[in-house]
Motif scaffolding. Structure first.
Motif, PDB file in Angstrom:
ATOM      1  N   UNK A  98      20.158  -7.965  -5.013  1.00 29.65           N
ATOM      2  CA  UNK A  98      19.648  -7.524  -6.313  1.00 29.65           C
ATOM      3  C   UNK A  98      18.317  -8.212  -6.617  1.00 29.65           C
ATOM      4  N   UNK A  99      18.176  -9.492  -6.210  1.00 23.71           N
ATOM      5  CA  UNK A  99      16.901 -10.190  -6.425  1.00 23.71           C
ATOM      6  C   UNK A  99      15.746  -9.465  -5.743  1.00 23.71           C
ATOM      7  N   UNK A 100      15.980  -8.972  -4.544  1.00 25.99           N
ATOM      8  CA  UNK A 100      14.934  -8.265  -3.815  1.00 25.99           C
ATOM      9  C   UNK A 100      14.636  -6.923  -4.469  1.00 25.99           C
ATOM     10  N   UNK A 101      15.679  -6.272  -4.924  1.00 22.71           N
ATOM     11  CA  UNK A 101      15.487  -5.009  -5.651  1.00 22.71           C
ATOM     12  C   UNK A 101      14.632  -5.261  -6.886  1.00 22.71           C
ATOM     13  N   UNK A 102      14.961  -6.325  -7.598  1.00 23.96           N
ATOM     14  CA  UNK A 102      14.250  -6.670  -8.832  1.00 23.96           C
ATOM     15  C   UNK A 102      12.768  -6.939  -8.563  1.00 23.96           C
ATOM     16  N   UNK A 103      12.483  -7.687  -7.510  1.00 33.33           N
ATOM     17  CA  UNK A 103      11.094  -7.996  -7.158  1.00 33.33           C
ATOM     18  C   UNK A 103      10.329  -6.729  -6.802  1.00 33.33           C
ATOM     19  N   UNK A 104      10.893  -5.914  -5.934  1.00 36.60           N
ATOM     20  CA  UNK A 104      10.163  -4.714  -5.511  1.00 36.60           C
ATOM     21  C   UNK A 104      10.066  -3.694  -6.631  1.00 36.60           C
ATOM     22  N   UNK A 105      11.039  -3.698  -7.524  1.00 36.91           N
ATOM     23  CA  UNK A 105      10.959  -2.816  -8.682  1.00 36.91           C
ATOM     24  C   UNK A 105       9.766  -3.217  -9.553  1.00 36.91           C
ATOM     25  N   UNK A 106       9.594  -4.516  -9.774  1.00 37.86           N
ATOM     26  CA  UNK A 106       8.448  -5.006 -10.553  1.00 37.86           C
ATOM     27  C   UNK A 106       7.137  -4.708  -9.836  1.00 37.86           C
ATOM     28  N   UNK A 107       7.099  -4.971  -8.542  1.00 39.23           N
ATOM     29  CA  UNK A 107       5.872  -4.757  -7.783  1.00 39.23           C
ATOM     30  C   UNK A 107       5.444  -3.308  -7.849  1.00 39.23           C
ATOM     31  N   UNK A 108       6.387  -2.406  -7.697  1.00 32.30           N
ATOM     32  CA  UNK A 108       6.019  -0.989  -7.664  1.00 32.30           C
ATOM     33  C   UNK A 108       5.422  -0.541  -8.992  1.00 32.30           C
ATOM     34  N   UNK A 109       5.788  -1.213 -10.047  1.00 30.01           N
ATOM     35  CA  UNK A 109       5.258  -0.871 -11.364  1.00 30.01           C
ATOM     36  C   UNK A 109       3.793  -1.289 -11.491  1.00 30.01           C
ATOM     37  N   UNK A 110       3.402  -2.351 -10.784  1.00 27.48           N
ATOM     38  CA  UNK A 110       2.052  -2.877 -10.892  1.00 27.48           C
ATOM     39  C   UNK A 110       1.103  -2.429  -9.785  1.00 27.48           C
ATOM     40  N   UNK A 111       1.633  -1.923  -8.708  1.00 27.76           N
ATOM     41  CA  UNK A 111       0.773  -1.481  -7.603  1.00 27.76           C
ATOM     42  C   UNK A 111       0.382  -0.034  -7.837  1.00 27.76           C
ATOM     43  N   UNK A 112      -0.929   0.187  -7.885  1.00 27.10           N
ATOM     44  CA  UNK A 112      -1.419   1.539  -8.160  1.00 27.10           C
ATOM     45  C   UNK A 112      -1.132   2.482  -6.990  1.00 27.10           C
ATOM     46  N   UNK A 113      -1.336   1.981  -5.788  1.00 35.42           N
ATOM     47  CA  UNK A 113      -1.158   2.857  -4.628  1.00 35.42           C
ATOM     48  C   UNK A 113      -0.033   2.335  -3.751  1.00 35.42           C
ATOM     49  N   UNK A 114       1.053   3.060  -3.743  1.00 33.01           N
ATOM     50  CA  UNK A 114       2.178   2.702  -2.877  1.00 33.01           C
ATOM     51  C   UNK A 114       2.148   3.659  -1.692  1.00 33.01           C
ATOM     52  N   UNK A 115       1.975   3.075  -0.512  1.00 28.63           N
ATOM     53  CA  UNK A 115       2.042   3.901   0.694  1.00 28.63           C
ATOM     54  C   UNK A 115       3.080   3.302   1.636  1.00 28.63           C
ATOM     55  N   UNK A 116       3.432   4.037   2.637  1.00 32.27           N
ATOM     56  CA  UNK A 116       4.533   3.649   3.524  1.00 32.27           C
ATOM     57  C   UNK A 116       4.245   2.336   4.256  1.00 32.27           C
ATOM     58  N   UNK A 117       2.981   2.083   4.605  1.00 28.18           N
ATOM     59  CA  UNK A 117       2.621   0.828   5.293  1.00 28.18           C
ATOM     60  C   UNK A 117       2.893  -0.366   4.376  1.00 28.18           C
ATOM     61  N   UNK A 118       2.467  -0.283   3.115  1.00 31.19           N
ATOM     62  CA  UNK A 118       2.689  -1.373   2.169  1.00 31.19           C
ATOM     63  C   UNK A 118       4.173  -1.587   1.906  1.00 31.19           C
TER      64      UNK A 118
END
Length: 189
Positions: A15-35
């Motif tokens: 859940x900690x990892x889910x929480x981190x990536x959930x936050x990151x995705x909110x702040x990253x303008x461009x999410x691509x498969x490499x990132x």
């Protein structure tokens, strides 16, 4: 310890990892498969390294505490579950997040998020189980939860991670209580 319990423990931890990536995705303008794959791989590898470190420490100290490993296991799970439940209720206000695409920041955050995994590695060192299957289950669960966090992050507005963190804490609390009850039931017979 059966595989269902092992999977529950790692789902609760991830859940900690889910929480981190959930936050990151909110702040990253461009999410691509490499990132997404870069972040996921960092998190999986850091979790494996910290788990193995916890196992190593556990195997060094287990002979000193052999009589009380059930109690140590119970206390470790109670502490982790209490922390998770507390933070899910208290919540955390995100003002700014470190750029997850910066390698140094990513390593630091991966290790910070994985400290619980080190404790769980210590916990698992008290049991006779096949570690390669535990590491495989942990890696697959981390990979899935990380991907879900990235892809659901923008849509969920962090509502999912709060509920999952509470549920994860309750699961770890239940496993801790099960260990304590099993120990006392075995000693009664």
């Amino acid at each position: 310890m059966n595989y269902f319990t092992i999977i529950l423990i790692f789902m609760a931890l991830t859940v900690n990892y889910f929480k981190i990536t959930e936050k990151w995705s909110y702040f990253i303008a461009q999410i691509n498969i490499i990132n997404v794959l870069l972040v996921t791989i960092y998190l999986v590898v850091s979790q494996i390294v910290l788990f193995l470190t916890g196992l190593g420490i556990g195997h060094l100290i287990t002979p000193m505490f052999k009589q009380n490993t059930f109690l140590i296991s119970f206390v470790l799970l109670i502490l982790l579950s209490s922390k998770m439940i507390y933070y899910s209720i208290k919540g955390d206000k995100v003002k700014q997040i470190i750029n997850p695409l910066n390698n140094v920041a990513l390593v630091g955050l991966s290790i910070g998020a994985g400290i619980n995994t080190l404790i769980i590695g210590l916990f698992f060192s008290f049991f006779e189980i096949k570690y390669y299957s535990v590491i495989l289950a942990m890696s697959v669960i981390t990979f899935i939860f990380t991907l879900l966090g990235v892809f659901l992050g923008r849509k969920s507005k962090r509502l999912i991670s709060i509920k999952l963190e509470f549920l994860g804490g309750v699961i770890l609390l239940g496993v801790g209580l099960k260990i304590l009850i099993d120990h006392f039931l075995l000693n009664l017979s």
